[in-house]
Write a protein that holds these residues in place. Structure first.
Motif, PDB file in Angstrom:
ATOM      1  N   LYS A  13      39.094 -46.709  36.328  1.00 32.66           N
ATOM      2  CA  LYS A  13      39.816 -47.820  36.932  1.00 32.66           C
ATOM      3  C   LYS A  13      39.045 -48.296  38.155  1.00 32.66           C
ATOM      4  N   VAL A  14      39.290 -49.534  38.537  1.00 34.94           N
ATOM      5  CA  VAL A  14      38.611 -50.110  39.695  1.00 34.94           C
ATOM      6  C   VAL A  14      39.013 -49.333  40.943  1.00 34.94           C
ATOM      7  N   GLY A  15      38.015 -48.985  41.762  1.00 25.61           N
ATOM      8  CA  GLY A  15      38.266 -48.249  42.999  1.00 25.61           C
ATOM      9  C   GLY A  15      38.071 -46.759  42.869  1.00 25.61           C
ATOM     10  N   LEU A  16      37.919 -46.238  41.631  1.00 22.95           N
ATOM     11  CA  LEU A  16      37.699 -44.807  41.429  1.00 22.95           C
ATOM     12  C   LEU A  16      36.299 -44.445  41.899  1.00 22.95           C
ATOM     13  N   THR A  17      36.175 -43.438  42.747  1.00 25.48           N
ATOM     14  CA  THR A  17      34.857 -43.055  43.260  1.00 25.48           C
ATOM     15  C   THR A  17      34.119 -42.199  42.242  1.00 25.48           C
ATOM     16  N   PHE A  18      32.804 -42.169  42.382  1.00 27.28           N
ATOM     17  CA  PHE A  18      31.987 -41.372  41.463  1.00 27.28           C
ATOM     18  C   PHE A  18      32.263 -39.881  41.657  1.00 27.28           C
ATOM     19  N   ASP A  19      32.540 -39.492  42.896  1.00 23.81           N
ATOM     20  CA  ASP A  19      32.891 -38.099  43.151  1.00 23.81           C
ATOM     21  C   ASP A  19      34.144 -37.720  42.370  1.00 23.81           C
ATOM     22  N   ASP A  20      35.145 -38.618  42.343  1.00 23.19           N
ATOM     23  CA  ASP A  20      36.373 -38.345  41.571  1.00 23.19           C
ATOM     24  C   ASP A  20      36.065 -38.208  40.092  1.00 23.19           C
ATOM     25  N   ILE A  21      35.163 -39.068  39.582  1.00 24.28           N
ATOM     26  CA  ILE A  21      34.802 -39.004  38.162  1.00 24.28           C
ATOM     27  C   ILE A  21      34.175 -37.650  37.834  1.00 24.28           C
ATOM     28  N   LEU A  22      33.286 -37.156  38.705  1.00 19.97           N
ATOM     29  CA  LEU A  22      32.661 -35.853  38.464  1.00 19.97           C
ATOM     30  C   LEU A  22      33.702 -34.738  38.447  1.00 19.97           C
ATOM     31  N   ARG A  23      34.640 -34.781  39.362  1.00 21.78           N
ATOM     32  CA  ARG A  23      35.631 -33.702  39.443  1.00 21.78           C
ATOM     33  C   ARG A  23      36.609 -33.766  38.269  1.00 21.78           C
TER      34      ARG A  23
END
Length: 763
Positions: A288-298
């Motif tokens: 989703k828009v605004g999701l950080t790459f760090d969040d995606i990795l976790r």
């Protein structure tokens, strides 16, 4: 300066002055927009239309600016305008603007921009003073030359500066150019108006065709309306163009075969294509828009996607984010379901990140299959090499018995029938030995393990010896045999004498084989230069059966001869010419042929050989007396596990004053050696209990520990590959004599040891 300030503040209505300035800037901005679009059009017609629009917009903007400011000028009495001169000023600015735009579009260089700026300003100045000439104020207009010059100089300076800035296309450069052109027009107007004064002594006459102040206002208003319309149209065109370009970019991104995600400067997801979600199906529902790459990795770690992060999630995320912060980053990542992704991060100028993801699972699978195939091929190649080595050993061992016994038998008294049968045995043994050597040579060439030697040798001697090997065979068939060596070939050269002799003997042998009547000739001389190097050319001609063009194409292939009938009539494996051509190419030369059926053949070998100085002969380095002159009896130790080979050596050495001691393995050889007194050791390489290499090393160690004199050791073995020879030398052997060996070679070794002592065979 007071005059200028008085003119601007007291003689002009500031509201109309401001409005004129806004019209000027807006019109020039619209002009620049159209001009840029004209330069980007590839079609000449479209570029011309946009250029004409730019010229018309600029002309109306400048003309409207001038006369709008004039309507705000307070000259005292009623003001009218000469219709002809007013229209002439409009025509002048249209022509000047058109020329300036044409120069910008046609001469795309700094010189073209400067010339366009000069032409444009001259048009503005001509328009201004023409319009002023048409001003009717009931008084005589007087000009101050000094202020007029200042007005022209200042306006020209601003105009040329705009041309310099406009040479660098860009948003900031365009805005600066618009501002400089506006300053050029305004400075010219107000400075020139300050240079004007009215004389009350002259009474003006009202002209019938004069343009009133109100009519001029209406005209100027129409021009401004046109400029507003042009600006609106240009703005809509720009918006539509950008919108169309953005839509095309979006479609292109969506159609990409690679997954693409764009993150802003704070590493937050801004946009992505459908392929980005497809290659990350486990994460697709979370994107989703605004999701950080760090969040995606976790999120991926929680779903056990990244095998590298198991047991160290925080540390792995820190490493991944550190790599992502680089300007350019590329990595291959394994996903939990045995998929592989290639992730490439590229940082934008604004600090954002473009992430491109490819599914390379198939590539990884193919690479693994290729690696397995490569390992399998390497394993097969090693197995092939081992097989060839074993085959060589196993064939050479019994062949050594056949050839060795035949040579020993040849030294005895035989009846004519026995001598004929012995010749057949020797001939068959020689054929088998040649075939075995050809097969092994071909295998070494194919594997790239055949290396050429670099030694100095007498070229004339090598040629003569190669030819004379088959001179007797040619004479026995009643053939004339010629050898012609040019003076330039009677030199010492650097190269591989053994391989050159192999090529020449093979070609001469074939010539003798396939010729029944006529002659055979071998000529040697200089050949054509290649890459600045001199070459030697060898030509072997015969009057044999010849062959046609079709045979010529396949003659140098493996296992190929002229036709099947030749194989049955003349024999041979068809390997000789293939090996000869490959050897010639390894030497940097070539082997070719010319022939016709029934008209004989000519084989031409051209190779680059480096001429060197002849070595200086050592004093007393003569051959010495023959074997029969050897007085001392030599003690020779023979280590060989094969009884036939031991018997062959015993039969050969029976012709020399030799006391032979035979043992069956390396361990027995060491025990016998320690008893001392041996002048020569003949060591087999492949033996039970202890091999010949180990036994040789033990002998050298024993000599060193006891301070004994070095005893010559000759590896007399069926292991004849180059690596076997190198291994024997490394173990301490002095020579390598491959089985099947020639009796004369073995007797020569014994003679050298007997006449020159233990150092005669030193490697």
């Amino acid at each position: 300066m007071r005059t200028i300030l008085y003119c601007m503040t007291m003689q002009h209505d500031w509201r109309l002055v401001v409005l004129a300035g806004l019209v000027c800037v807006g019109g020039l901005a619209t002009t620049l927009n159209l001009l840029i679009r004209a330069t980007l059009k590839r079609e000449r017609r479209a570029a011309t239309v946009h250029g004409a629009g730019a010229a018309a917009t600029a002309a109306l903007a400048i003309w409207a600016t001038h006369f709008m400011a004039m309507t705000g000028y307070d000259a005292g009495p009623a003001v009218t305008y000469d219709l002809g001169l007013t229209l002439a000023s409009l025509v002048i600015i249209f022509v000047a603007a058109g020329l300036a735009v044409a120069l910008i579009l046609c001469v795309r260089s700094l010189a073209g921009r400067l010339l366009a700026g000069a032409v444009g300003f001259c048009g503005v100045a001509a328009m201004h003073f023409t319009g002023m000439a048409g001003l009717n104020v009931g008084s005589q207009i007087v000009w101050d030359p000094g202020l007029v010059a200042v007005a022209l100089g200042t306006g020209l300076a601003f105009g040329m500066s705009a041309a310099l800035v406009l040479h660098r296309w860009g948003r900031k450069a365009g805005a600066a150019a618009v501002g400089l052109v506006a300053l050029s027009i305004c400075s010219l107007h107000f400075l020139a108006m300050s240079a004007m004064s009215l004389s009350p002594m002259t009474v003006g006459v009202q002209q019938a065709d004069a343009l009133s102040q109100s009519a001029l206002v209406v005209t100027v208003a129409g021009a401004v309306a046109f400029l507003i319309l042009a600006a609106t149209i240009a703005g809509l065109m720009t918006y539509w163009s950008r919108s169309s370009a953005l839509n095309q970019i979006r479609e292109a991104i969506e159609a990409m075969p690679d997954g693409l995600g764009f993150y802003d400067a704070d590493d937050r997801l801004v946009l992505w294509n459908s392929r980005y979600a497809e290659v990350n199906p486990e994460l697709a529902s979370n994107l989703k828009v605004g999701l950080t790459f760090d969040d995606i990795l976790r999120i991926g770690i929680k779903k056990n996607l990244y095998t590298e992060a198991l047991g160290r999630p925080d540390e792995w995320v820190a490493e991944r984010m550190a790599a992502r912060r680089e300007a350019s980053n590329s990595l291959e990542q394994q996903i939990g379901d045995n998929r592989w992704l290639r992730v490439q991060d590229r940082r934008t100028a604004a600090g954002g990140v473009v992430t491109v993801v490819n599914d390379i699972t198939d590539l990884k699978r193919d690479a693994l299959a290729l690696a397995e195939a490569r390992d399998s091929a390497e394993s097969a190649n090693k197995a092939k090499s081992l097989f060839l080595a074993n085959m060589s050993h196993e064939i050479r061992t019994p062949l050594n018995g056949v050839i060795g016994v035949a040579q020993a038998l040849a030294a005895t008294d035989l009846s004519p029938d026995q001598r004929q049968m012995l010749d057949l045995i020797q001939s068959s043994g020689h054929t088998l030995q040649t075939l075995l050597s050809d097969i092994l040579d071909l295998a070494r060439v194919e594997s790239g393990r055949l290396e050429l030697a670099h030694e100095t040798f007498d070229l004339g001697k090598v040629i003569s010896e190669s030819a004379q090997l088959y001179a007797a065979s040619a004479e026995a068939k009643g053939l004339q045999f010629f050898v012609e060596i040019a003076p330039e070939a009677q030199v010492w050269v650097e190269g591989d004498a053994v391989r050159l002799r192999q090529i020449l003997t093979n070609l001469v042998s074939n010539a003798v084989k396939f010729t029944e009547t006529g002659f055979i000739s071998l000529t040697a001389g200089t050949g054509p230069e290649r890459d600045g190097r001199s070459t030697l050319r060898f030509t072997i001609e015969d009057t044999g059966i010849g062959f046609d063009a079709a045979c010529r194409e396949r003659l140098f292939g493996r296992f190929e001869q002229a036709d099947g009938g030749i194989t049955r009539k003349f024999g041979g494996s068809g390997l000789g010419l293939a090996i000869c051509r490959q050897l010639a190419e390894m030497m940097g030369g070539e082997l070719d042929c010319e022939s016709e059926p029934g008209g004989g053949s000519a084989f031409i070998l051209t190779v680059p050989l480096v001429a060197v100085a002849a070595p200086v002969a050592e004093a007393g380095n003569d051959e010495g007396p023959g074997l029969g002159d050897v007085v001392p009896t030599l003690r020779v130790l023979l280590a060989d596990d094969h009884p036939t080979n031991r018997k062959v050596v015993e039969l050969v050495l029976a012709q020399a004053p030799v006391e032979l001691t035979s043992v069956e393995n390396g361990a027995e050889a060491i025990d016998a050696y320690r008893q001392g007194g041996f002048d020569l050791v003949l060591m087999d390489m492949q033996m039970p209990v202890m091999d010949g290499l180990t036994a040789t090393r033990e002998i050298r160690a024993c000599e060193q520990s006891q301070g004994l004199e070095r005893t010559p050791v000759v590896m007399l073995t069926a292991n004849a590959m180059p690596e076997h020879i190198a291994a024997g030398i490394a173990a301490g052997a002095d020579r390598h004599l491959a089985k099947p060996f020639n009796a004369a070679d073995l007797l020569e070794l014994v003679r050298q040891v007997g006449m020159r002592g233990p150092m005669a065979l030193a490697a």
